[in-house]
Design a protein around this motif. Structure first.
Motif, PDB file in Angstrom:
ATOM      1  N   LEU A 344      11.252  -0.864 -10.446  1.00 13.45           N
ATOM      2  CA  LEU A 344      12.436  -0.660 -11.284  1.00 13.45           C
ATOM      3  C   LEU A 344      13.308  -1.909 -11.313  1.00 13.45           C
ATOM      4  CD1 LEU A 344      13.388   2.969 -10.185  1.00 13.45           C
ATOM      5  CD2 LEU A 344      12.210   2.274 -12.286  1.00 13.45           C
ATOM      6  N   ARG A 345      13.479  -2.556 -10.147  1.00 15.43           N
ATOM      7  CA  ARG A 345      14.279  -3.783 -10.090  1.00 15.43           C
ATOM      8  C   ARG A 345      13.668  -4.872 -10.956  1.00 15.43           C
ATOM      9  NH1 ARG A 345      13.273  -7.230  -5.032  1.00 15.43           N
ATOM     10  NH2 ARG A 345      11.394  -7.500  -6.331  1.00 15.43           N
ATOM     11  N   ASN A 346      12.363  -5.045 -10.843  1.00 13.45           N
ATOM     12  CA  ASN A 346      11.696  -6.061 -11.654  1.00 13.45           C
ATOM     13  C   ASN A 346      11.854  -5.761 -13.144  1.00 13.45           C
ATOM     14  OD1 ASN A 346      10.854  -7.203  -9.255  1.00 13.45           O
ATOM     15  ND2 ASN A 346       8.767  -6.414  -9.377  1.00 13.45           N
ATOM     16  N   GLY A 347      11.832  -4.475 -13.488  1.00 11.39           N
ATOM     17  CA  GLY A 347      11.998  -4.096 -14.884  1.00 11.39           C
ATOM     18  C   GLY A 347      13.363  -4.472 -15.410  1.00 11.39           C
ATOM     19  N   VAL A 348      14.400  -4.256 -14.600  1.00 10.24           N
ATOM     20  CA  VAL A 348      15.755  -4.620 -15.009  1.00 10.24           C
ATOM     21  C   VAL A 348      15.880  -6.132 -15.166  1.00 10.24           C
ATOM     22  CG1 VAL A 348      18.174  -4.629 -14.291  1.00 10.24           C
ATOM     23  CG2 VAL A 348      16.792  -2.569 -13.972  1.00 10.24           C
ATOM     24  N   VAL A 349      15.244  -6.878 -14.263  1.00 15.92           N
ATOM     25  CA  VAL A 349      15.323  -8.339 -14.314  1.00 15.92           C
ATOM     26  C   VAL A 349      14.717  -8.870 -15.609  1.00 15.92           C
ATOM     27  CG1 VAL A 349      14.482 -10.472 -13.268  1.00 15.92           C
ATOM     28  CG2 VAL A 349      15.395  -8.645 -11.824  1.00 15.92           C
ATOM     29  N   ARG A 388      25.746  -9.208 -18.389  1.00 15.56           N
ATOM     30  CA  ARG A 388      24.728  -8.324 -18.958  1.00 15.56           C
ATOM     31  C   ARG A 388      24.669  -7.010 -18.191  1.00 15.56           C
ATOM     32  NH1 ARG A 388      20.966 -11.648 -18.486  1.00 15.56           N
ATOM     33  NH2 ARG A 388      19.734 -10.827 -16.758  1.00 15.56           N
ATOM     34  N   TYR A 389      24.654  -7.099 -16.868  1.00 16.93           N
ATOM     35  CA  TYR A 389      24.582  -5.878 -16.065  1.00 16.93           C
ATOM     36  C   TYR A 389      25.864  -5.055 -16.203  1.00 16.93           C
ATOM     37  CZ  TYR A 389      20.553  -8.169 -13.922  1.00 16.93           C
ATOM     38  OH  TYR A 389      19.345  -8.782 -13.714  1.00 16.93           O
ATOM     39  N   LEU A 390      26.994  -5.725 -16.353  1.00 13.07           N
ATOM     40  CA  LEU A 390      28.260  -5.012 -16.543  1.00 13.07           C
ATOM     41  C   LEU A 390      28.248  -4.237 -17.854  1.00 13.07           C
ATOM     42  CD1 LEU A 390      31.177  -4.433 -15.636  1.00 13.07           C
ATOM     43  CD2 LEU A 390      31.868  -6.517 -16.860  1.00 13.07           C
ATOM     44  N   LEU A 391      27.778  -4.869 -18.926  1.00 12.50           N
ATOM     45  CA  LEU A 391      27.701  -4.194 -20.215  1.00 12.50           C
ATOM     46  C   LEU A 391      26.766  -2.988 -20.151  1.00 12.50           C
ATOM     47  CD1 LEU A 391      27.544  -7.189 -22.729  1.00 12.50           C
ATOM     48  CD2 LEU A 391      29.469  -5.677 -22.279  1.00 12.50           C
ATOM     49  N   PHE A 392      25.683  -3.103 -19.385  1.00 14.95           N
ATOM     50  CA  PHE A 392      24.766  -1.984 -19.233  1.00 14.95           C
ATOM     51  C   PHE A 392      25.384  -0.869 -18.388  1.00 14.95           C
ATOM     52  CE2 PHE A 392      20.875  -4.995 -19.629  1.00 14.95           C
ATOM     53  CZ  PHE A 392      21.018  -5.000 -21.008  1.00 14.95           C
ATOM     54  N   ALA A 393      26.172  -1.247 -17.384  1.00 16.59           N
ATOM     55  CA  ALA A 393      26.689  -0.257 -16.435  1.00 16.59           C
ATOM     56  C   ALA A 393      27.868   0.546 -16.988  1.00 16.59           C
ATOM     57  CB  ALA A 393      27.101  -0.952 -15.140  1.00 16.59           C
ATOM     58  N   LEU A 394      28.736  -0.093 -17.782  1.00 16.25           N
ATOM     59  CA  LEU A 394      29.958   0.577 -18.234  1.00 16.25           C
ATOM     60  C   LEU A 394      29.706   1.893 -18.974  1.00 16.25           C
ATOM     61  CD1 LEU A 394      32.228  -2.430 -19.274  1.00 16.25           C
ATOM     62  CD2 LEU A 394      32.493  -0.894 -17.318  1.00 16.25           C
ATOM     63  N   PRO A 395      28.804   1.937 -19.970  1.00 21.06           N
ATOM     64  CA  PRO A 395      28.580   3.227 -20.630  1.00 21.06           C
ATOM     65  C   PRO A 395      27.967   4.266 -19.713  1.00 21.06           C
ATOM     66  CG  PRO A 395      27.050   1.560 -21.451  1.00 21.06           C
ATOM     67  CD  PRO A 395      28.076   0.852 -20.630  1.00 21.06           C
ATOM     68  N   LEU A 396      27.174   3.836 -18.734  1.00 22.74           N
ATOM     69  CA  LEU A 396      26.605   4.792 -17.787  1.00 22.74           C
ATOM     70  C   LEU A 396      27.704   5.431 -16.944  1.00 22.74           C
ATOM     71  CD1 LEU A 396      23.481   2.758 -16.575  1.00 22.74           C
ATOM     72  CD2 LEU A 396      23.572   4.542 -18.330  1.00 22.74           C
ATOM     73  N   LEU A 397      28.655   4.608 -16.520  1.00 24.35           N
ATOM     74  CA  LEU A 397      29.774   5.140 -15.745  1.00 24.35           C
ATOM     75  C   LEU A 397      30.682   6.010 -16.609  1.00 24.35           C
ATOM     76  CD1 LEU A 397      30.688   1.930 -13.702  1.00 24.35           C
ATOM     77  CD2 LEU A 397      29.471   3.954 -12.882  1.00 24.35           C
ATOM     78  N   ALA A 398      30.907   5.573 -17.848  1.00 28.97           N
ATOM     79  CA  ALA A 398      31.784   6.327 -18.738  1.00 28.97           C
ATOM     80  C   ALA A 398      31.210   7.690 -19.082  1.00 28.97           C
ATOM     81  CB  ALA A 398      32.040   5.536 -20.019  1.00 28.97           C
ATOM     82  N   LEU A 442      16.714  -1.576 -28.379  1.00 27.45           N
ATOM     83  CA  LEU A 442      17.825  -0.648 -28.603  1.00 27.45           C
ATOM     84  C   LEU A 442      18.793  -0.603 -27.422  1.00 27.45           C
ATOM     85  CD1 LEU A 442      16.416   2.563 -30.374  1.00 27.45           C
ATOM     86  CD2 LEU A 442      17.763   0.690 -31.349  1.00 27.45           C
ATOM     87  N   ILE A 443      18.331  -0.957 -26.237  1.00 25.71           N
ATOM     88  CA  ILE A 443      19.194  -0.906 -25.060  1.00 25.71           C
ATOM     89  C   ILE A 443      20.360  -1.880 -25.215  1.00 25.71           C
ATOM     90  CG2 ILE A 443      19.308  -1.320 -22.564  1.00 25.71           C
ATOM     91  CD1 ILE A 443      16.396  -0.432 -22.387  1.00 25.71           C
ATOM     92  N   PHE A 444      20.061  -3.094 -25.657  1.00 23.64           N
ATOM     93  CA  PHE A 444      21.125  -4.071 -25.895  1.00 23.64           C
ATOM     94  C   PHE A 444      22.100  -3.572 -26.953  1.00 23.64           C
ATOM     95  CE2 PHE A 444      17.947  -6.785 -23.931  1.00 23.64           C
ATOM     96  CZ  PHE A 444      18.709  -7.679 -23.191  1.00 23.64           C
ATOM     97  N   ASN A 445      21.562  -3.044 -28.044  1.00 17.54           N
ATOM     98  CA  ASN A 445      22.418  -2.566 -29.126  1.00 17.54           C
ATOM     99  C   ASN A 445      23.301  -1.412 -28.679  1.00 17.54           C
ATOM    100  OD1 ASN A 445      21.853  -3.884 -31.902  1.00 17.54           O
ATOM    101  ND2 ASN A 445      19.826  -3.676 -30.991  1.00 17.54           N
ATOM    102  N   ALA A 446      22.730  -0.481 -27.929  1.00 16.53           N
ATOM    103  CA  ALA A 446      23.510   0.662 -27.462  1.00 16.53           C
ATOM    104  C   ALA A 446      24.633   0.220 -26.530  1.00 16.53           C
ATOM    105  CB  ALA A 446      22.596   1.664 -26.759  1.00 16.53           C
ATOM    106  N   ALA A 447      24.310  -0.668 -25.591  1.00 20.12           N
ATOM    107  CA  ALA A 447      25.318  -1.129 -24.630  1.00 20.12           C
ATOM    108  C   ALA A 447      26.419  -1.922 -25.326  1.00 20.12           C
ATOM    109  CB  ALA A 447      24.659  -1.978 -23.543  1.00 20.12           C
ATOM    110  N   LEU A 448      26.037  -2.879 -26.167  1.00 20.60           N
ATOM    111  CA  LEU A 448      27.031  -3.687 -26.867  1.00 20.60           C
ATOM    112  C   LEU A 448      27.833  -2.837 -27.852  1.00 20.60           C
ATOM    113  CD1 LEU A 448      24.956  -6.922 -27.541  1.00 20.60           C
ATOM    114  CD2 LEU A 448      27.123  -6.815 -26.288  1.00 20.60           C
ATOM    115  N   GLY A 449      27.148  -1.958 -28.578  1.00 25.66           N
ATOM    116  CA  GLY A 449      27.843  -1.100 -29.527  1.00 25.66           C
ATOM    117  C   GLY A 449      28.867  -0.220 -28.852  1.00 25.66           C
TER     118      GLY A 449
END
Length: 500
Positions: A344-349, A388-398, A442-449
């Motif tokens: 999973l870590r390698n996948g995120v990297v 990048r990780y912050l943008l991914f994490a914020l919607p998950l926390l929200a 889509l992951i980038f678009n969802a997080a940035l959007g």
């Protein structure tokens, strides 16, 4: 909701214009700026016998990773290729234009027709959703849509796919429409038209790419759970989504079960990528893992290599590979928890960069890159992993807000929090870590959007607080939720309803 500030409509129009100013110059640039073909395009254009205009000595479906091609022509391929997808709808429209050109004696056809069509469709969708939200009195949602269009949807990392025959653009447009429809219908009474729109958008997303075959199922379950949690009822919106998702998933799984040469090749590459780029690099002892899988020791030497880097077909260089299924790999990952964590870590990297490095961006150049005159979030996120990780994490926390609030912002956060891990999981367990960033587009678009929308809605709420002097007198919780959650005044106390 109170009337919109006088400058809001100007802002919406200005943001819409900014998006066009970003997209049109890129799509009209000479030479062509697009993503080079990694063979995936041939799976779709093969349905129309349409391939790059190259010398006859080059096989029509051969990949061309160094640079994109602007011109295509109809030609017969030795092996019939055709993968069913909602992507074929836009391609069929372009092929109709090409048919007219053929009738006029033109046999070389520009992919720019498709790029222009995609931009027109996306622009019209954004304009329609902005208008619908505005007419409902929800100007923050209209403003958020315009901002997402200007700052995310027209980013070169998206528009570089427009003048290609990849399915990323179709998936992006379908997801954007689906999210808006879900939020618009969230507080509405049952309607046949609303149900059809939700089911249709879900079907388009489910059939866009292999990687999205179960994503709509996950989204529909999320909407059902959200409504059930807050109202103790199953919302009709979730059932409409589920209907489209089931049809789409059945369609995709039926295709995956085909046994023609194209599907055999896809299965072979996916299996090899999962083992060689996913499982073995994460294993504590790759050789021992290889032996437990019943594979020859030589297979361990291919750890870290993608299927196209092998000296031959995976089944030839690693006998027994054809017997390895995903359940076998999952059992091996679960056997050693640290292996699963490393996987999973390698996948995120490797979920980076947004614009693929291994494919060229400029026609006529060898692995040419996007010119600096076209700014993209890609460079900033590539250089700053923490951002990048912050943008991914914020919607998950929200998304935790969805446990205690039933407003639209909570629902949006939940949808994004479902899309990101669902897309990521299907990608890495379906094709290993060979092409995670591109397949996880889509992951980038969802997080940035989500981050852009949250910022706009937050600023709207802050402005309203200052205008009403809420610091002294307090804020009505329902009205604040209307700003942050993009809810309508007439619907402020209405929960998601079930059918009937």
């Amino acid at each position: 909701m109170k009337p919109a500030p006088r400058l809001t409509l100007t802002l919406v129009v200005a943001l819409f214009a900014l998006g066009l100013l970003r997209a049109v110059p890129l799509l009209s640039h000479a030479p062509l700026l697009a993503i080079a073909n990694s063979f995936d395009q041939a799976r779709y254009t093969g349905c129309f016998e349409l391939f790059p205009d190259r010398p006859a000595t080059i096989r029509p479906d051969e990949n061309s990773p160094n640079a994109p091609f602007e011109f295509y022509r109809f030609q017969r391929n030795p092996v019939r290729l055709c993968y069913g997808s909602s992507e074929l709808l836009s391609q069929a429209a372009a092929v109709a234009v090409y048919a007219v050109e053929e009738a006029r004696g033109i046999d070389r056809h520009s992919v720019r027709w498709l790029g222009g069509l995609r931009l027109i469709v996306l622009s019209l969708l954004v304009a329609v959703f902005c208008r619908v939200w505005w007419r409902r009195g929800n100007w923050p949602a209209a403003l958020a849509n315009a901002a997402v269009f200007a700052l995310v949807l027209t980013d070169p990392a998206d528009t570089m796919y427009f003048s290609t025959f990849y399915a990323e653009a179709t998936a992006l447009i379908a997801a954007y429409a689906l999210f808006n429809l879900i939020l618009l219908q969230a507080r509405s009474a049952w309607s046949r038209g609303g149900a059809i729109l939700l089911a249709a958008a879900t079907l388009l997303l489910a059939t866009s790419k292999i990687q999205h075959l179960v994503l709509p199922l996950c989204l529909s379950v999320g909407v059902l759970a959200f409504g059930r949690w807050h109202t103790r009822r199953w919302p009709w919106q979730g059932w409409a989504l589920l209907a489209g998702a089931v049809v789409g998933s059945v369609f995709q799984f039926a295709q995956l079960g085909r046994n023609d040469l194209m599907m055999q090749s896809i299965r072979s590459f996916n299996r090899a990528n999962l083992v060689f780029t996913g499982l073995l690099p994460a294993a504590g002892d790759p050789l021992a893992t290889t032996r437990r899988l019943g594979l020859p020791d030589i297979c361990a030497s291919y750890s870290g290599k993608s299927a196209w880097q092998l000296p031959g077909l995976a089944e030839e260089v690693c006998p027994g590979m054809d017997k390895i299924g995903r359940l076998t790999v999952v059992r091996e990952l679960l056997r050693e928890p640290m292996t699963m964590l490393r996987f999973l870590r390698n996948g995120v990297v490797v979920l980076n960069p947004w614009l693929p490095r291994n494919l060229g961006h400029v026609e006529g150049e060898i692995l040419g890159k996007l010119p600096a005159q076209f700014p993209s979030w890609n460079g900033l996120l590539d250089r700053n992993p923490w951002l990048r990780y912050l943008l991914f994490a914020l919607p998950l926390l929200a998304a935790l807000r969805a446990l205690r609030r039933d407003d639209r912002f909570a629902l949006l956060s939940l949808l994004v929090a479902i899309l990101m891990p669902a897309t990521f999981g299907i990608t890495i367990f379906g094709d290993g870590l060979a092409d995670v960033a591109k397949q996880g587009h889509l992951i980038f678009n969802a997080a940035l959007g989500w981050n852009v929308a949250a910022l706009v809605l937050g600023l709207c709420a802050l402005r309203r607080d200052r205008a009403t002097g809420s610091g002294a007198d307090g804020v009505d919780a329902v009205e604040l939720d209307q700003q942050l959650g993009a809810a309508d005044v007439a619907e402020q106390h209405q929960p998601l309803r079930r059918v009937g």
